[in-house]
Design a protein around this motif. Sequence first.
Motif, short mmCIF file in Angstrom:
data_model
loop_
_atom_site.label_atom_id
_atom_site.label_comp_id
_atom_site.label_asym_id
_atom_site.label_seq_id
_atom_site.Cartn_x
_atom_site.Cartn_y
_atom_site.Cartn_z
N TRP A 145 29.98 10.10 6.28
CA TRP A 145 29.93 11.54 6.05
C TRP A 145 29.43 11.89 4.65
N SER A 146 29.71 11.02 3.68
CA SER A 146 29.26 11.29 2.31
C SER A 146 27.92 10.61 2.00
N GLU A 147 27.32 9.98 3.03
CA GLU A 147 26.01 9.33 2.94
C GLU A 147 25.96 8.30 1.82
N ARG A 148 27.00 7.48 1.73
CA ARG A 148 27.05 6.40 0.73
C ARG A 148 26.71 5.09 1.42
N SER A 149 25.43 4.93 1.69
CA SER A 149 24.96 3.79 2.49
C SER A 149 25.18 2.46 1.80
N LYS A 150 24.96 2.40 0.50
CA LYS A 150 25.13 1.13 -0.21
C LYS A 150 26.57 0.64 -0.13
N GLU A 151 27.50 1.57 -0.32
CA GLU A 151 28.91 1.20 -0.23
C GLU A 151 29.27 0.76 1.19
N ALA A 152 28.68 1.43 2.17
CA ALA A 152 28.96 1.08 3.57
C ALA A 152 28.45 -0.31 3.90
N LEU A 153 27.27 -0.64 3.42
CA LEU A 153 26.71 -1.97 3.67
C LEU A 153 27.57 -3.05 3.01
N ALA A 154 28.06 -2.76 1.82
CA ALA A 154 28.94 -3.72 1.15
C ALA A 154 30.25 -3.89 1.92
#
Length: 276
Positions: free
Chosen positions: A214-223
């Motif tokens: 929802w917050s579009e934090r893709s890098k954190e999601a991938l980690a």
Amino acid sequence: VTPTLLALLESRYELKTPKEVAWMGSALDMSEEFRSIKNIPLMRNKNELKEFVDGEKLYSDGSVFSLDENMDLGSTFGGSKSESKMQSFKAMNAYVTNNNKIIPDDLAVFTVKEEQFTDSETIWLNSVYNGQDSDKGYFIARDLAFDKKFDKALLLCKYILSDVPSHIDTKILMGRVNVWQGNYDTSIKILNDCIKMNPNYIDSYSALFDVYFWSERSKEALALIETVKENSASAHEIEDKIERARNQARKKRITAFLEKIKKSDTETAINSFESE
């Protein structure tokens, strides 16, 4: 294990052990021949205690089995005493955990900050929750959150955690309520604390993947994908959220690539896209 090691240190190195301890078990049975003389409660998962080893018997969810030296199960009778012992343990366990009797506050290495509630808050809290069953309190708080009564839900969550700080479902609910209110950073902090508390519990990762999406934090999601696969045996249960995180990251890379193309920076865009 702990009382066994302390007994060894006490006998060999004259270690002074405390008169009062924070466990209810006794030392390991060191017999070289098979025997089962322990009473051992077994927890299936975070809150389900349905099995109980009673000597050479195993009580399991209403059924009783015999245990042999190979840990194979056989049929047996007379499980009422085993069930009674399990219920006694559950009562004692509930008492020491719900009333903070495991270790005195003045001896605790880590202390839990006590929440302060106003008189009006206390009256309302007592009207919806009697403080006796944290699981029931959690479901009440969850229903309040589903009804979008977020402030009330958070207040009840804080009240539950002030009494049972380890109730991880309540902490996860606090994380979810905060993100529903738009408090992304607060939600992320709470959910990361939940993962530290129990790295194997999949619900914490599930909630955090939602926040990152929802917050579009893709890098954190991938980690987080790597973290959940390393720590949790239940990662397959949220494969849809893992794939969603990957798709969002791909779309963001493609969007960035097209923006660079529009700016006539084709070579830089291609090099950047290939490196990623």
